[in-house]
Design an enzyme around this catalytic site. Structure first.
Site, PDB file in Angstrom:
ATOM      1  N   GLY B 167       0.761  -1.381  -0.072  1.00 31.61           N
ATOM      2  CA  GLY B 167       0.085  -0.069   0.070  1.00 31.61           C
ATOM      3  C   GLY B 167       0.788   1.331  -0.106  1.00 31.61           C
ATOM      4  O   GLY B 167       0.314   2.424  -0.155  1.00 31.61           O
ATOM      5  N   GLU B 202      -1.528   1.217 -13.276  1.00 27.57           N
ATOM      6  CA  GLU B 202      -2.390   0.148 -13.300  1.00 27.57           C
ATOM      7  C   GLU B 202      -4.071   0.620 -12.899  1.00 27.57           C
ATOM      8  O   GLU B 202      -4.004   1.514 -12.256  1.00 27.57           O
ATOM      9  CB  GLU B 202      -2.146  -0.742 -12.201  1.00 27.57           C
ATOM     10  N   HIS B 210     -15.842  -8.535  -5.352  1.00 25.86           N
ATOM     11  CA  HIS B 210     -14.756  -9.904  -5.333  1.00 25.86           C
ATOM     12  C   HIS B 210     -15.762 -11.026  -5.967  1.00 25.86           C
ATOM     13  O   HIS B 210     -16.627 -11.531  -5.098  1.00 25.86           O
ATOM     14  CB  HIS B 210     -14.294 -10.197  -4.224  1.00 25.86           C
ATOM     15  N   LYS B 238     -12.453 -13.088   4.259  1.00 24.90           N
ATOM     16  CA  LYS B 238     -13.995 -13.059   3.627  1.00 24.90           C
ATOM     17  C   LYS B 238     -14.795 -13.228   5.112  1.00 24.90           C
ATOM     18  O   LYS B 238     -14.356 -14.138   5.993  1.00 24.90           O
ATOM     19  CB  LYS B 238     -14.213 -14.083   2.618  1.00 24.90           C
ATOM     20  N   GLU B 276     -10.742 -16.219  -9.636  1.00 25.75           N
ATOM     21  CA  GLU B 276     -11.038 -15.020  -8.909  1.00 25.75           C
ATOM     22  C   GLU B 276     -10.955 -13.644  -9.847  1.00 25.75           C
ATOM     23  O   GLU B 276     -10.126 -13.663 -10.518  1.00 25.75           O
ATOM     24  CB  GLU B 276     -10.565 -14.847  -7.500  1.00 25.75           C
ATOM     25  N   GLU B 290      -6.657 -13.807  -9.439  1.00 22.99           N
ATOM     26  CA  GLU B 290      -5.824 -15.175  -9.312  1.00 22.99           C
ATOM     27  C   GLU B 290      -6.674 -16.466  -9.322  1.00 22.99           C
ATOM     28  O   GLU B 290      -7.878 -16.385  -9.649  1.00 22.99           O
ATOM     29  CB  GLU B 290      -5.047 -15.015  -7.913  1.00 22.99           C
ATOM     30  N   ASN B 292      -7.324 -20.175  -7.381  1.00 24.24           N
ATOM     31  CA  ASN B 292      -6.876 -21.031  -6.174  1.00 24.24           C
ATOM     32  C   ASN B 292      -7.025 -22.193  -6.489  1.00 24.24           C
ATOM     33  O   ASN B 292      -8.205 -22.920  -6.950  1.00 24.24           O
ATOM     34  CB  ASN B 292      -7.847 -20.684  -4.973  1.00 24.24           C
ATOM     35  N   ARG B 294      -7.179 -25.134  -4.906  1.00 19.42           N
ATOM     36  CA  ARG B 294      -7.725 -26.089  -4.055  1.00 19.42           C
ATOM     37  C   ARG B 294      -9.229 -25.781  -3.774  1.00 19.42           C
ATOM     38  O   ARG B 294     -10.068 -25.020  -4.469  1.00 19.42           O
ATOM     39  CB  ARG B 294      -6.998 -25.513  -2.780  1.00 19.42           C
ATOM     40  N   ARG B 340     -19.350 -16.779   8.235  1.00 17.89           N
ATOM     41  CA  ARG B 340     -18.151 -17.525   9.140  1.00 17.89           C
ATOM     42  C   ARG B 340     -17.996 -17.225  10.591  1.00 17.89           C
ATOM     43  O   ARG B 340     -18.306 -16.179  11.027  1.00 17.89           O
ATOM     44  CB  ARG B 340     -16.775 -17.116   8.370  1.00 17.89           C
TER      45      ARG B 340
END
Lengths: 82, 452
Positions: B167, B202, B210, B238, B276, B290, B292, B294, B340
């Site tokens: 950052g 960028e 997301h 998350k 993602e 990206e 993941n 798994r 969660r």
């Protein structure tokens, strides 16, 4: 007459003697510590919590190995109060 | 690839329990690999057998390659399921498992290393025709070339110091005037703070969502199971996930899912994975960030809306079976939400709160699913992450799912350590959450405003 104080873990977790694998240990036997000095870290669920000395004196024993698991009340080090 | 008759489960917590359940239903004998801190875990209780793989610290057990491979040998396991976390995305370990002649339930070591490194993954995505966050690619050395690059990238954009990070060394330009001013300042600042004046550009994806697409591949073909919206995050963790992402226009959804399948097939993906994306609701653009390689924590909401079993799917393709689902059979029905439950104290800045669960009552009834390792009398160890369970609700619509979540939270009672249950209940009362108008930093902004 000197008095030896036990410093105990206030949190359960993993005990670390140094900030990162490359750095010097916070304290070792023979080191002098002051009130407020960080003497180790306890990792609880991926959060690192400093272990802060409540006394001034000389470390006479480090009672746990680095990366050992500790429970609340376990003796981490013994300090001879000056 | 060979049949698995004895599966070593090398994750812990709720995902170990989830894996054991799926394997048991397939008639596979399960062996729970556990650390000394987890001998009383639900996974150990539910598995057919168990094996101690070392001390409480993950380095001594769940991350210890040799201890796990020895346990696999000694228990005669012919398959290893890594769950998420720990070694699940270690190409090095996956290779050792393959070399030991044990079936790795996940993509090959080569795929993991190809998609696990962010820069390589972005190149792979571009090669597969998937759009990534637009940027200058390399360093921009003068304002003339910055202007040319900016025309391609589009505003708003970030001027980032190549030597910065975390950052630091980032300036935002919302138009050309800000670019001209910011470019000069950023170059000087970067030289002064980092000793390197190099900057690149960028696109800034503001107030992004997301959104991630679930895929399953068998090494040749891949299918998708639509998407999840995981925009409610706190410090990039998350908190609350939904399926489907109701804000997506149908055309964007089908393009995004097709991109995810193309990417998976381009690397001959075998196993469950998640692609993602950042989604900008203002422009309806999405960008790959990206993959993941798994199973993910939030996989149950996809299972609920698609009526599938992703862990079973992983176990089947790992054994060389073709995909158990055909794309045209996979459809979304209704809406699912997962929250969660972490052993953290929301009243004390989410401080970890390990300890013993004194009493516990889970919700039940229609459309309620609990994936957890918690039980009454269970002592949550302090050595691992704080997730103790997931409450998943399914209903015919998002509105009904919110009502069901409210009902299920009211039925839940947990005494002992502090948990994030009250925090989730408060989230459920926020207008923006109810109206589905939030983005990836919304929770932090909300908490800051409340603290004021």
């Amino acid at each position: 007459m000197s008095q030896t104080v036990e410093m105990t873990a206030e949190l359960p977790g993993t005990f670390y003697t140094r900030e990162s694998p490359g750095s010097e240990p916070y304290v070792s036997v023979g080191a002098t510590v002051s009130v407020g000095d960080t003497v180790g870290l306890i990792e609880v669920m991926k959060m690192f919590n400093p272990v802060v000395s409540t006394v001034a004196g000389t470390v006479v024993e480090v009672c746990v190995e680095a990366e050992d698991s500790v429970d609340v009340g376990d003796v981490l080090l013994r300090v001879e109060v000056s | 690839m060979a049949d698995i008759s004895r599966l070593l489960v090398i994750s812990r917590g709720e995902i170990a329990v989830r894996t054991i359940r799926a394997a048991t239903e397939l008639g596979i004998t399960t062996v729970a690999a556990y650390s000394s801190a987890d001998q009383d875990s639900l996974a150990v209780t539910l598995a057919d057998e168990s094996v101690n793989i070392g001390g409480a610290h993950a380095k001594k057990s769940y991350l210890n390659h040799e201890a796990i491979l020895t346990a696999a040998r000694e228990t005669e396991a012919d398959g290893i399921h890594p769950g998420y976390g720990f070694l699940s995305e270690s190409a090095d370990f996956a290779r050792k498992v393959e070399e030991a002649g044990v079936t790795w339930v996940g993509p090959s070591a080569d795929t993991i290393s190809r998609m696990g490194d962010k820069a390589t993954a972005i190149k792979t995505a571009e090669a597969a025709g998937v759009r990534v966050v637009p940027g200058s690619g390399g360093l921009v050395t003068d304002i003339a070339s910055a202007r040319i690059a900016a025309d391609q990238i589009g505003y708003p954009m970030m001027i980032k110091a190549t030597a910065g990070g975390g950052g630091r060394g980032i300036r935002i330009a919302r138009d050309e005037a800000e670019l001209v001013e910011g470019f000069a300042a950023a170059t000087q600042e970067a030289a002064a703070s980092f000793g390197d004046g190099g900057v690149y550009l960028e696109r800034l994806v503001d107030s992004a969502r997301h959104i991630e697409v679930q895929v399953l591949g068998d090494g040749t073909r891949a299918v998708h199971f639509y998407e999840r919206d995981c925009s409610l995050q706190r410090r990039r963790q998350k908190v609350w996930e939904e399926a489907p992402a109701e804000i997506l226009p149908a055309s964007v959804r089908s393009a995004m899912c097709a991109d995810a399948v193309d990417l998976a097939e381009s690397v001959r993906y075998c196993g469950a994975g998640t692609v993602e994306f950042l989604y900008d609701p203002a422009t309806e653009e999405y960008f790959f960030i990206e993959m993941n390689t798994r199973i993910q924590v939030e996989h149950p909401i996809t299972e609920e809306v698609c009526g599938v079993d992703l862990i079973r799917g992983m176990l089947l393709v790992a054994q060389g079976h073709p995909l158990p689902y055909r794309q045209e059979e996979i459809a979304i029905r209704g809406h699912a939400i997962e929250v969660r439950i972490n052993s953290e104290d929301p009243e004390a800045d989410f401080r970890p709160a390990p300890g013993t669960i004194e009493s516990l009552r889970w919700p039940a009834g229609p459309g309620v699913r609990i994936d957890t390792m918690a039980y009454e009398g269970y002592t949550i160890p302090p050595f691992y992450d704080s997730l103790i369970g997931k409450l998943i609700v399914w209903a015919e619509s998002r509105e009904l799912a919110l009502a069901r979540l409210r009902r299920a939270l009211a039925e839940t009672e947990l005494t002992g350590p502090a948990t994030t249950l009250p925090f989730v209940a408060r989230l459920l009362d926020q207008d923006e959450v109810i109206a589905n108008e939030f983005h990836t930093t919304w929770i932090e902004n909300w908490l800051e405003e409340e603290a004021r």
